[in-house]
Design an enzyme around this catalytic site. Structure first.
Site, PDB file in Angstrom:
ATOM      1  N   LYS A 100      -3.637  -1.268   2.690  1.00  0.00           N
ATOM      2  CA  LYS A 100      -2.837  -0.325   2.041  1.00  0.00           C
ATOM      3  C   LYS A 100      -1.798  -0.914   0.890  1.00  0.00           C
ATOM      4  CE  LYS A 100      -3.254   3.665   5.152  1.00  0.00           C
ATOM      5  NZ  LYS A 100      -2.534   4.795   5.839  1.00  0.00           N
TER       6      LYS A 100
ATOM      7  N   ARG B 271      -5.657   1.809  13.504  1.00  0.00           N
ATOM      8  CA  ARG B 271      -6.843   2.301  12.843  1.00  0.00           C
ATOM      9  C   ARG B 271      -7.151   1.364  11.475  1.00  0.00           C
ATOM     10  NH1 ARG B 271      -7.542   5.447   8.100  1.00  0.00           N
ATOM     11  NH2 ARG B 271      -9.402   6.650   8.124  1.00  0.00           N
TER      12      ARG B 271
END
Length: 284
Positions: free
Chosen positions: A229, A263
Site C-alpha cells: 500500500k 490479507r
C-alpha cells in the site's frame, strides 16, 4: 510486544478454523484497475494460476474482489461486479471446492448471491455497512463471518475525509457501535479490519500500526491489510512493485501486535513471517 493471548477461531462453511496460528488471506482481483498490477486476474487461466499459487504457498483463504477500492477508482454497476465475481468464483469452486473464499464487496445483494449461488464463506465489506444499509441484515441472515472495516466516505472520495480529533478514539467508537449492532442481530463471527490506507494520512497509518493492539479489545479476530500500500511506497518514494520488503516488515509488526489474519498479495512471504513470529514467541 505481545501476541494475541486469547484463543480464537472462525466458522468457515461449518468448519472451525483456529487462529492460534494466524491465517494468511491471498488477494485475487478480477479488476482491470487495481492499484497493484500483479494482483489483476481477468482470464480463466490467470484466475486458476493465481488461486493455485495462493493455495500452494500456504494461503488459508482466497479473497476475491471485482470492484477496485483504490482512490479515484471507477464506479462499476452492480451487474458488472457480479458478472466478474461469478466468473472467478465458478473457476475457483471447480478447482478448489474445499478452500474458503471471501468476497470483497460492499453491496448486500452481491454478498447474498455470492454466498447462496457460489458457496462463499466470508463477506469482506470495506464500508462497514455504510454504503449499503442492507448489509448488516443480509450478513445476519446468511450467518457467515463478516469483515468489518473502517473507512469514511467512498473509495472515490475517502482521502478527503482524513481529519480526526483523535484517530484511535474515533475508530474505537466506530467499531464499538457497529459491533454492538451486529451482535444484537445475531452475527457471531466478526473480524475487525482497521482499514490501513482508507481515509487515513500516511502518518495516521503509522500511528494506527503503533497502537494496533488496542483493537483486540473487542475480542474478535483482527485482520491487517497493508500489502504493497501507499503507506509504504509513498514513504520511500517508490512504487507498489517495490514494496514487498516494507510489506513484510509491517506484517511482522502487525503479527506481534495481535493480528490474526494477514490479507496479502505475496502469500509465501506472509506465511514465512507468521511462522517466524510464532517460532520466536513460542521459544520464550
Amino acid at each position: 510486544m505481545s501476541l494475541r493471548k486469547e484463543k480464537m477461531s472462525i466458522n468457515l462453511k461449518g468448519s472451525l478454523f483456529s487462529l492460534d496460528e494466524p491465517l494468511v488471506m491471498g488477494i485475487l482481483n478480477v479488476t482491470p484497475d487495481s492499484f497493484y498490477s500483479g494482483s489483476r486476474c481477468q482470464s480463466e487461466q490467470a484466475i486458476m494460476r493465481r488461486a493455485e499459487d495462493i493455495v500452494n504457498e500456504g494461503g488459508a483463504i482466497i479473497d476475491v474482489g471485482a470492484y477496485s477500492s483504490r482512490p479515484q477508482a471507477e464506479n462499476i454497476p452492480e451487474e458488472e461486479e457480479m458478472k466478474r465475481l461469478g466468473f472467478a468464483l465458478e473457476i475457483i469452486r471447480r478447482k478448489y471446492p474445499d478452500v474458503p473464499v471471501s468476497v470483497d464487496t460492499f453491496r448486500a445483494s452481491v454478498a447474498w448471491r455470492c454466498v447462496e449461488e457460489y458457496g462463499v464463506a466470508v463477506i469482506n465489506d470495506i464500508s462497514g455497512g455504510e454504503l449499503d444499509k442492507n448489509m448488516f441484515e443480509t450478513v445476519a441472515r446468511l450467518q457467515v463471518p463478516y469483515i468489518l472495516m473502517h473507512m469514511r466516505g467512498t473509495p472515490r472520495d475517502m482521502m478527503r475525509h482524513t481529519h480526526y480529533e483523535n484517530l484511535i478514539a474515533e475508530m474505537l467508537l466506530y467499531f464499538s457501535e457497529r459491533v454492538e449492532r451486529l451482535t444484537s442481530m445475531g452475527v457471531n463471527d466478526i473480524i475487525i479490519d482497521p482499514g490501513f490506507g482508507f481515509s487515513k494520512t500516511l502518518d495516521d497509518n503509522y500511528l494506527l500500526m503503533n497502537r494496533l493492539e488496542e483493537f483486540t479489545v473487542f475480542g474478535f479476530p483482527l485482520l491487517v491489510g497493508v500489502s504493497r500500500k501507499s503507506m509504504i511506497y509513498k514513504y520511500f518514494g517508490t512504487t507498489p512493485a517495490e514494496s514487498l520488503t516494507g510489506t513484510t516488515v509491517l506484517n511482522t509488526l502487525a503479527l506481534s501486535k495481535g493480528a490474526g489474519i494477514l490479507r496479502v498479495h505475496d502469500v509465501k512471504e506472509a506465511v514465512e513471517a507468521v511462522k517466524l513470529v510464532q517460532k520466536t514467541f513460542s521459544s520464550r
